[in-house]
Write a protein that holds these residues in place. Structure first.
Motif, PDB file in Angstrom:
ATOM      1  N   SER A 141       0.866  -1.172   0.000  1.00  0.00           N
ATOM      2  CA  SER A 141       0.000   0.000   0.000  1.00  0.00           C
ATOM      3  C   SER A 141       0.902   1.220   0.000  1.00  0.00           C
ATOM      4  O   SER A 141       1.899   1.263   0.728  1.00  0.00           O
ATOM      5  N   SER A 142       0.547   2.202  -0.822  1.00  0.00           N
ATOM      6  CA  SER A 142       1.429   3.329  -1.089  1.00  0.00           C
ATOM      7  C   SER A 142       0.974   4.602  -0.369  1.00  0.00           C
ATOM      8  O   SER A 142       0.139   5.347  -0.878  1.00  0.00           O
ATOM      9  N   PRO A 143       1.542   4.873   0.814  1.00  0.00           N
ATOM     10  CA  PRO A 143       1.190   6.116   1.509  1.00  0.00           C
ATOM     11  C   PRO A 143       1.848   7.323   0.838  1.00  0.00           C
ATOM     12  O   PRO A 143       2.808   7.175   0.087  1.00  0.00           O
ATOM     13  N   SER A 144       1.316   8.494   1.127  1.00  0.00           N
ATOM     14  CA  SER A 144       1.865   9.747   0.606  1.00  0.00           C
ATOM     15  C   SER A 144       2.547  10.531   1.717  1.00  0.00           C
ATOM     16  O   SER A 144       2.221  10.370   2.896  1.00  0.00           O
ATOM     17  N   ASP A 180      15.285   2.710  13.941  1.00  0.00           N
ATOM     18  CA  ASP A 180      15.534   1.571  14.833  1.00  0.00           C
ATOM     19  C   ASP A 180      14.281   0.807  15.244  1.00  0.00           C
ATOM     20  O   ASP A 180      14.311   0.067  16.219  1.00  0.00           O
ATOM     21  N   LYS A 181      13.174   0.970  14.495  1.00  0.00           N
ATOM     22  CA  LYS A 181      11.960   0.205  14.774  1.00  0.00           C
ATOM     23  C   LYS A 181      11.489  -0.455  13.483  1.00  0.00           C
ATOM     24  O   LYS A 181      11.618   0.113  12.395  1.00  0.00           O
ATOM     25  N   ILE A 182      10.930  -1.634  13.624  1.00  0.00           N
ATOM     26  CA  ILE A 182      10.467  -2.368  12.450  1.00  0.00           C
ATOM     27  C   ILE A 182       9.285  -1.639  11.812  1.00  0.00           C
ATOM     28  O   ILE A 182       8.402  -1.120  12.505  1.00  0.00           O
ATOM     29  N   TRP A 183       9.293  -1.592  10.480  1.00  0.00           N
ATOM     30  CA  TRP A 183       8.257  -0.910   9.701  1.00  0.00           C
ATOM     31  C   TRP A 183       7.776  -1.861   8.614  1.00  0.00           C
ATOM     32  O   TRP A 183       8.559  -2.607   8.027  1.00  0.00           O
ATOM     33  N   ARG A 184       6.510  -1.859   8.307  1.00  0.00           N
ATOM     34  CA  ARG A 184       5.904  -2.802   7.354  1.00  0.00           C
ATOM     35  C   ARG A 184       6.194  -2.474   5.889  1.00  0.00           C
ATOM     36  O   ARG A 184       5.648  -3.105   4.990  1.00  0.00           O
ATOM     37  N   ALA A 185       7.042  -1.502   5.655  1.00  0.00           N
ATOM     38  CA  ALA A 185       7.509  -1.141   4.307  1.00  0.00           C
ATOM     39  C   ALA A 185       6.376  -0.738   3.368  1.00  0.00           C
ATOM     40  O   ALA A 185       6.397  -1.015   2.176  1.00  0.00           O
ATOM     41  N   GLY A 186       5.394  -0.072   3.926  1.00  0.00           N
ATOM     42  CA  GLY A 186       4.227   0.414   3.203  1.00  0.00           C
ATOM     43  C   GLY A 186       3.195   0.816   4.242  1.00  0.00           C
ATOM     44  O   GLY A 186       3.535   1.131   5.376  1.00  0.00           O
ATOM     45  N   ALA A 187       1.940   0.774   3.846  1.00  0.00           N
ATOM     46  CA  ALA A 187       0.854   1.096   4.782  1.00  0.00           C
ATOM     47  C   ALA A 187      -0.121  -0.071   4.819  1.00  0.00           C
ATOM     48  O   ALA A 187       0.025  -1.039   4.071  1.00  0.00           O
ATOM     49  N   ASN A 188      -1.096   0.027   5.702  1.00  0.00           N
ATOM     50  CA  ASN A 188      -2.134  -1.002   5.847  1.00  0.00           C
ATOM     51  C   ASN A 188      -1.502  -2.350   6.192  1.00  0.00           C
ATOM     52  O   ASN A 188      -0.774  -2.436   7.163  1.00  0.00           O
ATOM     53  N   GLU A 189      -1.719  -3.375   5.384  1.00  0.00           N
ATOM     54  CA  GLU A 189      -1.131  -4.686   5.659  1.00  0.00           C
ATOM     55  C   GLU A 189       0.371  -4.660   5.345  1.00  0.00           C
ATOM     56  O   GLU A 189       0.847  -3.774   4.650  1.00  0.00           O
ATOM     57  N   ALA A 190       1.071  -5.666   5.829  1.00  0.00           N
ATOM     58  CA  ALA A 190       2.499  -5.760   5.542  1.00  0.00           C
ATOM     59  C   ALA A 190       2.722  -5.952   4.044  1.00  0.00           C
ATOM     60  O   ALA A 190       1.952  -6.636   3.367  1.00  0.00           O
ATOM     61  N   THR A 191       3.767  -5.356   3.532  1.00  0.00           N
ATOM     62  CA  THR A 191       4.178  -5.528   2.139  1.00  0.00           C
ATOM     63  C   THR A 191       4.613  -6.976   1.931  1.00  0.00           C
ATOM     64  O   THR A 191       5.196  -7.588   2.820  1.00  0.00           O
ATOM     65  N   ALA A 242       3.752 -14.742   5.219  1.00  0.00           N
ATOM     66  CA  ALA A 242       3.466 -13.767   4.165  1.00  0.00           C
ATOM     67  C   ALA A 242       2.287 -12.859   4.490  1.00  0.00           C
ATOM     68  O   ALA A 242       2.300 -11.690   4.150  1.00  0.00           O
ATOM     69  N   LYS A 243       1.263 -13.369   5.122  1.00  0.00           N
ATOM     70  CA  LYS A 243       0.069 -12.557   5.368  1.00  0.00           C
ATOM     71  C   LYS A 243       0.097 -12.037   6.804  1.00  0.00           C
ATOM     72  O   LYS A 243      -0.152 -12.783   7.742  1.00  0.00           O
ATOM     73  N   GLN A 244       0.429 -10.750   6.930  1.00  0.00           N
ATOM     74  CA  GLN A 244       0.456 -10.105   8.243  1.00  0.00           C
ATOM     75  C   GLN A 244      -0.218  -8.748   8.133  1.00  0.00           C
ATOM     76  O   GLN A 244      -0.137  -8.088   7.106  1.00  0.00           O
ATOM     77  N   SER A 245      -0.853  -8.337   9.200  1.00  0.00           N
ATOM     78  CA  SER A 245      -1.593  -7.076   9.169  1.00  0.00           C
ATOM     79  C   SER A 245      -0.749  -5.908   9.668  1.00  0.00           C
ATOM     80  O   SER A 245      -1.267  -4.972  10.229  1.00  0.00           O
ATOM     81  N   GLY A 246       0.506  -5.975   9.477  1.00  0.00           N
ATOM     82  CA  GLY A 246       1.406  -4.929   9.946  1.00  0.00           C
ATOM     83  C   GLY A 246       2.541  -5.573  10.707  1.00  0.00           C
ATOM     84  O   GLY A 246       3.012  -6.642  10.349  1.00  0.00           O
ATOM     85  N   THR A 247       2.933  -4.950  11.812  1.00  0.00           N
ATOM     86  CA  THR A 247       4.052  -5.482  12.589  1.00  0.00           C
ATOM     87  C   THR A 247       3.631  -6.074  13.929  1.00  0.00           C
ATOM     88  O   THR A 247       4.463  -6.617  14.639  1.00  0.00           O
ATOM     89  N   SER A 248       2.350  -5.998  14.276  1.00  0.00           N
ATOM     90  CA  SER A 248       1.923  -6.430  15.611  1.00  0.00           C
ATOM     91  C   SER A 248       2.139  -7.921  15.861  1.00  0.00           C
ATOM     92  O   SER A 248       2.402  -8.318  16.987  1.00  0.00           O
ATOM     93  N   ASN A 249       2.040  -8.759  14.838  1.00  0.00           N
ATOM     94  CA  ASN A 249       2.251 -10.200  15.007  1.00  0.00           C
ATOM     95  C   ASN A 249       3.595 -10.665  14.454  1.00  0.00           C
ATOM     96  O   ASN A 249       3.829 -11.868  14.321  1.00  0.00           O
ATOM     97  N   TYR A 250       4.461  -9.727  14.118  1.00  0.00           N
ATOM     98  CA  TYR A 250       5.766 -10.070  13.568  1.00  0.00           C
ATOM     99  C   TYR A 250       6.549 -10.920  14.565  1.00  0.00           C
ATOM    100  O   TYR A 250       6.605 -10.620  15.752  1.00  0.00           O
ATOM    101  N   ASN A 251       7.168 -11.993  14.058  1.00  0.00           N
ATOM    102  CA  ASN A 251       7.974 -12.883  14.881  1.00  0.00           C
ATOM    103  C   ASN A 251       9.339 -13.044  14.212  1.00  0.00           C
ATOM    104  O   ASN A 251       9.447 -13.635  13.136  1.00  0.00           O
ATOM    105  N   GLU A 252      10.365 -12.536  14.843  1.00  0.00           N
ATOM    106  CA  GLU A 252      11.723 -12.577  14.296  1.00  0.00           C
ATOM    107  C   GLU A 252      12.180 -14.006  13.994  1.00  0.00           C
ATOM    108  O   GLU A 252      12.959 -14.232  13.069  1.00  0.00           O
TER     109      GLU A 252
END
Length: 168
Positions: free
Chosen positions: A47-50, A64-75, A114-124
């Protein structure tokens, strides 16, 4: 009386359609980048934020914080063949793509979920690959986040940063 009732129904229907369409339009619309590097087909869904006058790097997207590399769901990044990213192997598959921006470099993360709604469930522990790259200050200002697939690289461009990474 019947004409007034029909006009009222038409007006209500028009309002409902307008509200429905307004709710469907996201501030950060879905986008896709597709390309081929060597024989690998690569697809990036994001998703392409402006920018909208905001300072992006170090503020909206903190260092220094993880970012989903876009907006909405994880890229997501998908490849139909094994590739190398900055010299490290990434097996064929579909991955969530995250970035940890820092002042002088960015850590790129390819996560097996592959299917994540952002970074809240990210597991290293599910990371397939992590690589560090140096971002570059761009000569132009990319108002909307953009992924570009080149002959031997992918570039994430947004605001005044380009984050390129080599792909073979």
């Amino acid at each position: 009386m019947k004409i007034q009732k029909n006009l009222l129904l038409l007006f209500v229907a028009f309002c409902m359609i307008t509200v429905s369409n307004a709710q469907e339009k996201r501030a950060s619309p879905a986008a896709v980048a597709k390309g081929k590097i060597d024989s690998a087909n690569i697809t990036i869904n994001y998703s392409s934020p402006s920018v909208k006058g905001r300072k992006i790097w170090g503020e909206l997207v903190p260092y220094d914080k993880i970012w989903r590399a876009g907006a909405n769901e994880a890229t997501t990044i998908e490849t139909d063949k094994d590739i190398t990213i900055e010299g490290s192997k990434l097996p064929a598959g579909k991955y969530s793509f995250f970035v940890i921006p820092k002042e002088n470099e960015s850590v790129l993360i390819f996560n097996k979920i592959a299917k994540q709604s952002g970074t809240s469930n990210y597991n290293e522990k599910e990371d397939q690959l992590r690589v560090a790259v140096n971002q570059k200050i761009s000569n132009s200002n990319a108002e909307s986040l953009l992924y570009i697939i080149n002959k031997n690289s992918i570039v994430l461009s947004w605001e005044k940063w380009d984050i390129p990474f080599l792909v073979k």
